[in-house]
Design a protein around this motif. Structure first.
Motif, PDB file in Angstrom:
ATOM      1  N   SER A  80      66.596  32.915  15.970  1.00  0.00           N
ATOM      2  CA  SER A  80      66.248  32.754  14.410  1.00  0.00           C
ATOM      3  C   SER A  80      64.823  31.653  14.396  1.00  0.00           C
ATOM      4  CB  SER A  80      67.500  31.755  13.591  1.00  0.00           C
ATOM      5  OG  SER A  80      68.013  31.009  14.603  1.00  0.00           O
ATOM      6  N   ARG A  81      64.714  30.939  15.517  1.00  0.00           N
ATOM      7  CA  ARG A  81      63.277  30.751  15.257  1.00  0.00           C
ATOM      8  C   ARG A  81      62.323  30.350  16.459  1.00  0.00           C
ATOM      9  NH1 ARG A  81      62.335  25.835  12.468  1.00  0.00           N
ATOM     10  NH2 ARG A  81      61.152  24.944  13.531  1.00  0.00           N
ATOM     11  N   HIS A  82      62.390  31.350  17.652  1.00  0.00           N
ATOM     12  CA  HIS A  82      62.534  31.103  18.689  1.00  0.00           C
ATOM     13  C   HIS A  82      62.102  32.423  19.286  1.00  0.00           C
ATOM     14  CE1 HIS A  82      62.911  26.601  19.289  1.00  0.00           C
ATOM     15  NE2 HIS A  82      64.251  27.006  19.495  1.00  0.00           N
ATOM     16  N   LEU A  83      60.659  32.673  19.474  1.00  0.00           N
ATOM     17  CA  LEU A  83      60.729  34.100  20.173  1.00  0.00           C
ATOM     18  C   LEU A  83      60.982  34.063  22.013  1.00  0.00           C
ATOM     19  CD1 LEU A  83      60.207  37.384  20.082  1.00  0.00           C
ATOM     20  CD2 LEU A  83      57.077  36.215  19.636  1.00  0.00           C
ATOM     21  N   LYS A  84      60.641  34.992  22.776  1.00  0.00           N
ATOM     22  CA  LYS A  84      60.307  34.823  24.031  1.00  0.00           C
ATOM     23  C   LYS A  84      60.752  36.579  24.722  1.00  0.00           C
ATOM     24  CE  LYS A  84      63.034  33.470  28.175  1.00  0.00           C
ATOM     25  NZ  LYS A  84      63.684  33.113  29.074  1.00  0.00           N
ATOM     26  N   LEU A  85      59.027  36.629  24.730  1.00  0.00           N
ATOM     27  CA  LEU A  85      58.750  38.038  25.390  1.00  0.00           C
ATOM     28  C   LEU A  85      58.507  37.740  26.872  1.00  0.00           C
ATOM     29  CD1 LEU A  85      57.466  40.075  22.011  1.00  0.00           C
ATOM     30  CD2 LEU A  85      59.563  39.561  22.699  1.00  0.00           C
ATOM     31  N   ASN A  86      58.820  38.955  27.781  1.00  0.00           N
ATOM     32  CA  ASN A  86      58.165  38.638  29.340  1.00  0.00           C
ATOM     33  C   ASN A  86      56.677  39.609  28.901  1.00  0.00           C
ATOM     34  OD1 ASN A  86      58.328  40.639  31.725  1.00  0.00           O
ATOM     35  ND2 ASN A  86      58.618  38.144  32.026  1.00  0.00           N
ATOM     36  N   LEU A  87      55.833  38.813  30.066  1.00  0.00           N
ATOM     37  CA  LEU A  87      55.209  39.457  29.971  1.00  0.00           C
ATOM     38  C   LEU A  87      54.828  41.070  30.765  1.00  0.00           C
ATOM     39  CD1 LEU A  87      52.209  37.085  31.171  1.00  0.00           C
ATOM     40  CD2 LEU A  87      53.167  37.282  28.535  1.00  0.00           C
ATOM     41  N   ARG A  88      55.863  41.290  31.829  1.00  0.00           N
ATOM     42  CA  ARG A  88      55.156  42.582  32.321  1.00  0.00           C
ATOM     43  C   ARG A  88      56.691  43.155  32.146  1.00  0.00           C
ATOM     44  NH1 ARG A  88      57.167  43.186  38.668  1.00  0.00           N
ATOM     45  NH2 ARG A  88      54.894  42.800  39.144  1.00  0.00           N
ATOM     46  N   GLN A  89      57.527  42.525  31.999  1.00  0.00           N
ATOM     47  CA  GLN A  89      58.569  43.671  30.934  1.00  0.00           C
ATOM     48  C   GLN A  89      58.956  44.325  29.693  1.00  0.00           C
ATOM     49  OE1 GLN A  89      62.759  41.465  31.751  1.00  0.00           O
ATOM     50  NE2 GLN A  89      63.779  43.725  30.889  1.00  0.00           N
ATOM     51  N   HIS A  90      58.633  43.115  28.486  1.00  0.00           N
ATOM     52  CA  HIS A  90      58.160  43.532  27.121  1.00  0.00           C
ATOM     53  C   HIS A  90      56.762  43.816  26.696  1.00  0.00           C
ATOM     54  CE1 HIS A  90      61.823  40.956  27.655  1.00  0.00           C
ATOM     55  NE2 HIS A  90      62.233  42.333  27.608  1.00  0.00           N
ATOM     56  N   LEU A  91      56.120  43.484  27.078  1.00  0.00           N
ATOM     57  CA  LEU A  91      54.561  43.253  26.875  1.00  0.00           C
ATOM     58  C   LEU A  91      53.421  44.489  27.285  1.00  0.00           C
ATOM     59  CD1 LEU A  91      52.860  39.269  26.095  1.00  0.00           C
ATOM     60  CD2 LEU A  91      53.758  41.044  24.464  1.00  0.00           C
ATOM     61  N   GLY A  92      54.242  44.975  28.891  1.00  0.00           N
ATOM     62  CA  GLY A  92      53.523  45.698  29.231  1.00  0.00           C
ATOM     63  C   GLY A  92      52.633  46.022  30.504  1.00  0.00           C
ATOM     64  N   LEU A  93      52.161  44.499  30.626  1.00  0.00           N
ATOM     65  CA  LEU A  93      50.970  43.929  31.511  1.00  0.00           C
ATOM     66  C   LEU A  93      51.051  44.110  32.456  1.00  0.00           C
ATOM     67  CD1 LEU A  93      50.571  40.825  29.212  1.00  0.00           C
ATOM     68  CD2 LEU A  93      49.201  43.042  29.536  1.00  0.00           C
ATOM     69  N   ASN A  94      50.089  44.770  33.695  1.00  0.00           N
ATOM     70  CA  ASN A  94      50.015  44.726  35.341  1.00  0.00           C
ATOM     71  C   ASN A  94      50.017  43.989  35.451  1.00  0.00           C
ATOM     72  OD1 ASN A  94      50.462  46.002  37.355  1.00  0.00           O
ATOM     73  ND2 ASN A  94      48.280  46.900  37.018  1.00  0.00           N
ATOM     74  N   LEU A  95      51.093  42.774  35.955  1.00  0.00           N
ATOM     75  CA  LEU A  95      50.418  41.411  36.969  1.00  0.00           C
ATOM     76  C   LEU A  95      51.547  41.671  38.296  1.00  0.00           C
ATOM     77  CD1 LEU A  95      52.283  39.287  34.088  1.00  0.00           C
ATOM     78  CD2 LEU A  95      49.670  39.510  34.561  1.00  0.00           C
ATOM     79  N   SER A  96      51.171  40.676  38.886  1.00  0.00           N
ATOM     80  CA  SER A  96      51.498  40.316  40.067  1.00  0.00           C
ATOM     81  C   SER A  96      52.591  40.143  40.309  1.00  0.00           C
ATOM     82  CB  SER A  96      50.683  39.315  41.022  1.00  0.00           C
ATOM     83  OG  SER A  96      50.482  38.915  40.250  1.00  0.00           O
TER      84      SER A  96
END
Length: 776
Positions: free
Chosen positions: A171-187
C-alpha cells in the motif's frame, strides 16, 4: 574534443495544470541539426565555395571508408559516397544523426506512476537513492535498450498495484527485482538488486539517450512522473588571494563560494555537494594540512563534501594558509573541483572549478577612484582637458615589484545609462602599470563627439580584476570599482527638416461608370530632408490655380484633398493621392486639366525658397475620349425552303434565307456578327448536317450595305416524306464587343425558317390486261 549544448525538452500533459500523463513525441528527433558534431554530410565531404558538401570525401570520410570496408559483412561497408545519400527520406534535409543526450531530474513518488519510452537507438534510465548493498546507496538501472536497433518500446510500471510488486506493504512501498521483474540482463553478482520506492520519498531520475543510426530517429516519452529539474551548482573563488601567516601578522584567508544557480535553494535537510582538491604540477600545488586547511561551517575538516543548508543558496569554503617555514617557495595554488552524480541531487553548473592563490607575503592592496568627470566635445571641436576624464589606481603596502600591472574591466552600473566604448569615448586598454616609486597610475577616458546629439549624462564604470601580485577590497567595498560621467554639451537644436513636393504620376480620367483603378489616381510625393526630430510630421499644402494652365476643379474633376499629409520619420516621405472623377462634359482632351499643389509654411519644417524646385508641383488629369455607341444587330427571316427529292437538282426554292442587319454604321468598318443554332421547345427541328448544310456561325456585314444574308441549303431526306411535320431552323445572335444585340425576348434577337418536305409521287397499275384494237 567533445562539444555540448543545452536543449529544452518540454513534456506536456495537455491540461495546463499538474497531473496526468506528460508526453513528448517526435518521429524525426533532430535537436542539434547543423550544431556541434554529427552532420555527416558536412563532416564526411569537403565543402564547395557555397559552403555545401561536394562529392569529394574529407579526411574523416576517407578514414571511415577505409575502416568500414574492412568489415566482412557487405552491408556494413562504406557505400554512401555522395552527400545526397544522407538526406532524410521524408523531408529531404540533412540532419545531425550522431549525438548523445542526458538529463536528470527528481520526483516525489506517488505510487501511481509509469514511464514509457519508444525509440530506435540506445536508452538507459536510472533511478537514484536505491540501496546497492553494504550500506551504500546509488542510482539503479531501470531501463536498458542498448545497441543499434529499430524502433523499440519499453514500459516501466512503478504503480503500487503492479502485480509483480514484492513489497511486504504494497500500500506504500514498491519492490521490483531488476532481473526478474524489470527484465535487465545482469550478472549474477547484481541479480539480487531491487528497485524499491516509498510513497512520499523523493528520488533522482537519470535519462541517457544515444542516437547513432543514420536516416531515422524516433523519440517518444510518456510518463506520469512529476519530474522536476535538479538544481545546478557552481564554484567561484570570491577571495582568490590568501597570504601565509608571519610572526607579525595573522594569515589572510582565501575563500570559495559553492552556490546554487538561478535563485534555487537547498531542500529540506540541505544539499550535500561533493568536491575534490585537484592535482596541480609541483611546485604550484599547495598541500592540504601542510600549506593550508580547508573548512566550512557546514562540514568537518578533511571532508570531501560540503552541505548547503536547507533554504540557503550557497556555502563558503575557507582556505586558511599555514606557516610552512619555507619563505622561498613562492606562490602556491589550491584548486577545488566540484564532483557530481554519486547520489544525484544536483547537476554541475557552468563553473566547476576555481583556484585560490597562497602567497608568502601580504600583496599590496589595489584601489581605484575617480579623479575627474569628462565633457563630450561638439563635432569638430578642438580637444581640451575638459573632454578627458580620469581614474586613479593606487597600491598600498609592500611593493616587491618595480612595476606592477593592475588589470581592470569596464562594467555597467544598474539603473544608469552606460557610455559605449569606441563610440562615446576612446577604448580602454584594460590594464595599467604602477611604478613602485609613484604607487599610483591614471587612466585617461577621452570623450568622443557623439553624432546622436544631446543624450544627457552617460557613465563609465570600471572594476579592478584579481591578480596574484596584489589584493583587492572585498566585493562591494569601496575602492574595488569607480565611476565617472561624460556630460553632453548643450547643443543648439538642429534646424527643422526641409520639405519638398514632387509630381510622381499623372491621372487618367475614368469614363462614366468605369471601375476605378490606379491609372485613375495621380500621385504627389512629399519628402523630408535633414534631421527629422518628430516621429510624425504633419505637412500642410494648398491647391493653387495658375493662370497659364487649364485647372481641374476640386470636387468635380477629382476628389477633394485634405490639405495635410503626415510623413513618418522612418519612411521620410508620404504620398498625396489625386483621384480623378468621370467628367460629365465628356471629352476634354484638348486642353488638358492640371492640379497644382503648393506647400504651406509651418514651424515644424522648412520650405524651399519661392521659385525653387520642390515648393510646388503639378500633375495633369488626362481625359479619355468617349467612344460612340455600338450599332444594334438584328436577324429576320426572308424565305423558307422546300426539301429536294433524292437526285433532284438544287434550285432556289431549296434555299432558305436569314437576313442580319446593323441599324447604324459600325465604327470599325466591316463587322463580323456571330450566331448559333438553338432548339426552342415546341418545334420540330431540322437536324444540323442531315436536313441542311452546316452553318459557319458567323456572317460578315459590309459597312456600305449594313446587311448580309445567311443561306440555309436544304438536303434530300432519305427516310422519305416528312411533309406532315415541317422542320425548323432557329438562329440566335450572340453578343460581341463590336455590336449590341436585342435583349432576350425582343424582336430581332432570334429568327426561324421552315424546311417543308416534297411529297414523293407513286405509280400503280389499276388494270392488269387490255385488248389490242383492230385498227392501229
Amino acid at each position: 574534443m567533445n562539444a555540448e549544448t543545452e536543449i529544452p525538452l518540454e513534456l506536456d500533459n495537455g491540461v495546463g495544470q499538474p497531473g496526468g500523463n506528460y508526453r513528448y513525441h517526435r518521429e524525426s528527433f533532430f535537436p542539434i541539426d547543423d550544431r556541434l558534431f554529427g552532420n555527416l554530410d558536412k563532416e564526411l565531404f569537403l565543402l564547395d565555395q557555397n559552403g555545401m558538401p561536394g562529392n569529394t570525401l574529407s579526411p574523416i570520410g576517407e578514414r571511415l571508408r577505409a575502416k568500414k570496408n574492412q568489415n566482412s559483412n557487405p552491408d556494413d561497408r562504406f557505400n554512401l559516397t555522395t552527400p545526397g545519400a544522407y538526406r532524410h527520406p521524408d523531408d529531404g534535409k540533412f540532419h545531425n544523426y550522431h549525438f548523445t543526450l542526458e538529463t536528470s531530474a527528481k520526483f516525489t513518488y506517488q505510487g501511481t506512476e509509469e514511464f514509457v519510452f519508444e525509440g530506435d537507438d540506445d536508452l538507459w534510465v536510472f533511478i537514484g537513492n536505491q540501496s546497492i548493498g553494504g550500506g551504500r546507496t546509488g542510482a539503479l538501472l531501470a531501463i536498458d535498450i542498448g545497441g543499434v536497433h529499430g524502433k523499440e518500446r519499453r514500459k516501466l510500471d512503478l504503480r503500487l498495484n503492479n502485480p509483480q510488486n514484492q513489497a511486504a506493504d504494497p500500500s506504500r512501498h514498491l519492490k521490483l527485482n531488476l532481473r526478474q521483474h524489470l527484465g535487465l540482463n545482469l550478472s549474477d553478482a547484481y541479480a539480487p538488486l531491487n528497485l524499491e520506492l516509498t510513497v512520499g520519498e523523493t528520488y533522482e531520475f537519470f535519462f541517457f539517450f544515444a542516437e547513432r543510426h543514420t536516416h531515422r530517429c524516433t523519440f517518444r516519452i510518456e510518463t506520469s512522473l512529476l519530474l522536476k529539474p535538479l538544481p545546478r551548482v557552481r564554484i567561484e573563488a570570491t577571495q582568490p588571494n590568501a597570504v601565509e601567516p608571519t610572526p607579525y601578522a595573522a594569515a589572510v584567508p582565501g575563500q570559495f563560494r559553492i552556490s546554487l544557480v538561478d535563485g534555487a535553494t537547498a531542500p529540506a535537510g540541505g544539499l550535500w555537494v561533493r568536491y575534490r582538491l585537484k592535482d596541480l604540477p609541483a611546485p604550484r600545488m599547495a598541500i592540504a594540512h601542510q600549506d593550508f586547511v580547508l573548512s566550512s561551517p557546514a562540514m568537518p575538516p578533511s571532508s570531501d563534501r560540503v552541505l548547503i543548508p536547507a533554504g540557503q543558496t550557497s556555502v563558503l569554503l575557507t582556505v586558511t594558509p599555514l606557516d610552512d617555514n619555507n619563505p622561498d617557495e613562492g606562490r602556491e595554488e589550491v584548486c577545488v573541483e566540484l564532483l557530481g552524480y554519486e547520489n544525484g541531487g544536483y547537476q554541475l553548473g557552468d563553473r566547476t572549478e576555481d583556484t585560490v592563490f597562497i602567497a608568502n607575503y601580504a600583496p599590496p592592496l589595489a584601489t581605484v577612484q575617480k579623479l575627474r568627470d569628462a565633457v563630450e566635445p561638439r563635432p569638430g571641436e578642438t580637444m581640451t582637458e575638459t573632454h578627458v576624464g580620469w581614474f586613479e589606481i593606487s597600491l598600498a603596502g609592500d611593493l616587491t615589484l618595480e612595476n606592477t600591472p593592475v588589470r581592470y574591466r569596464v562594467i555597467e552600473t544598474p539603473g544608469l545609462p552606460a557610455a559605449t566604448p569606441g563610440s562615446d569615448y576612446e577604448p580602454l586598454s584594460g590594464t595599467v602599470t604602477i611604478n613602485r616609486a609613484t604607487r599610483t597610475a591614471q587612466i585617461r577616458v577621452v570623450a568622443r563627439a557623439d553624432v546622436a546629439g544631446n543624450e544627457g549624462v552617460e557613465y563609465v564604470s570600471i572594476e579592478l580584476l584579481p591578480q596574484v601580485d596584489y589584493r583587492l577590497p572585498a566585493v562591494g567595498a569601496a575602492g574595488r570599482s569607480a565611476m565617472l560621467s561624460i556630460t553632453d554639451p548643450a547643443l543648439p537644436p538642429p534646424p527643422p527638416p526641409l520639405v519638398r513636393i514632387y509630381a510622381v504620376r499623372e491621372a487618367l480620367e475614368p469614363r462614366p461608370g468605369e471601375a476605378l483603378t490606379e491609372f485613375h489616381v495621380g500621385l504627389f510625393e512629399v519628402s523630408l530632408e535633414g534631421p527629422i526630430l518628430q516621429d510624425q510630421t504633419t505637412v500642410r499644402y494648398r491647391v493653387v490655380m495658375p493662370a497659364d494652365v487649364r485647372n481641374a476643379t476640386p470636387g468635380q474633376d477629382y476628389e477633394p484633398l485634405s490639405g495635410v499629409v503626415t510623413v513618418n520619420r522612418a519612411a521620410g516621405n508620404a504620398q498625396i493621392r489625386v483621384v480623378a472623377r468621370a467628367d460629365v462634359a465628356g471629352d476634354e482632351v484638348n486642353p488638358q486639366e492640371h492640379v497644382v499643389l503648393e506647400l504651406v509654411p509651418d514651424v515644424t519644417y522648412r520650405l524651399p525658397a519661392v521659385g525653387e524646385p520642390g515648393r510646388s508641383a503639378r500633375i495633369r488629369i488626362l481625359d479619355r475620349p468617349v467612344p460612340p455607341p455600338l450599332p444594334i444587330a438584328r436577324i429576320r427571316t426572308l424565305r423558307n425552303a422546300r426539301e429536294p427529292l433524292p437526285g433532284e437538282a438544287i434550285a432556289e426554292r431549296h434555299t432558305a434565307l436569314f437576313e442580319v442587319s446593323l441599324e447604324d454604321v459600325a465604327p470599325q468598318g466591316q463587322t463580323t456578327v456571330r450566331y448559333r443554332v438553338i432548339t426552342p421547345p415546341g418545334l420540330h427541328h431540322a437536324t444540323f448536317g442531315q436536313d441542311y448544310d452546316p452553318l459557319s456561325g458567323v456572317v460578315q456585314i459590309d459597312p456600305s450595305s449594313r446587311k448580309a444574308h445567311i443561306p440555309v441549303f436544304a438536303r434530300a431526306d432519305v427516310p422519305g416524306d416528312e411533309a406532315a411535320t415541317p422542320e425548323h431552323v432557329v438562329l440566335e445572335l450572340l453578343p460581341d464587343a463590336a455590336y449590341r444585340v436585342p435583349n432576350p425576348g425582343e424582336p430581332g434577337r432570334t429568327a426561324a425558317i421552315v424546311i417543308t418536305d416534297m411529297p414523293i409521287a407513286t405509280l400503280q397499275a389499276t388494270q392488269r390486261w387490255t385488248k389490242e384494237p383492230k385498227d392501229a
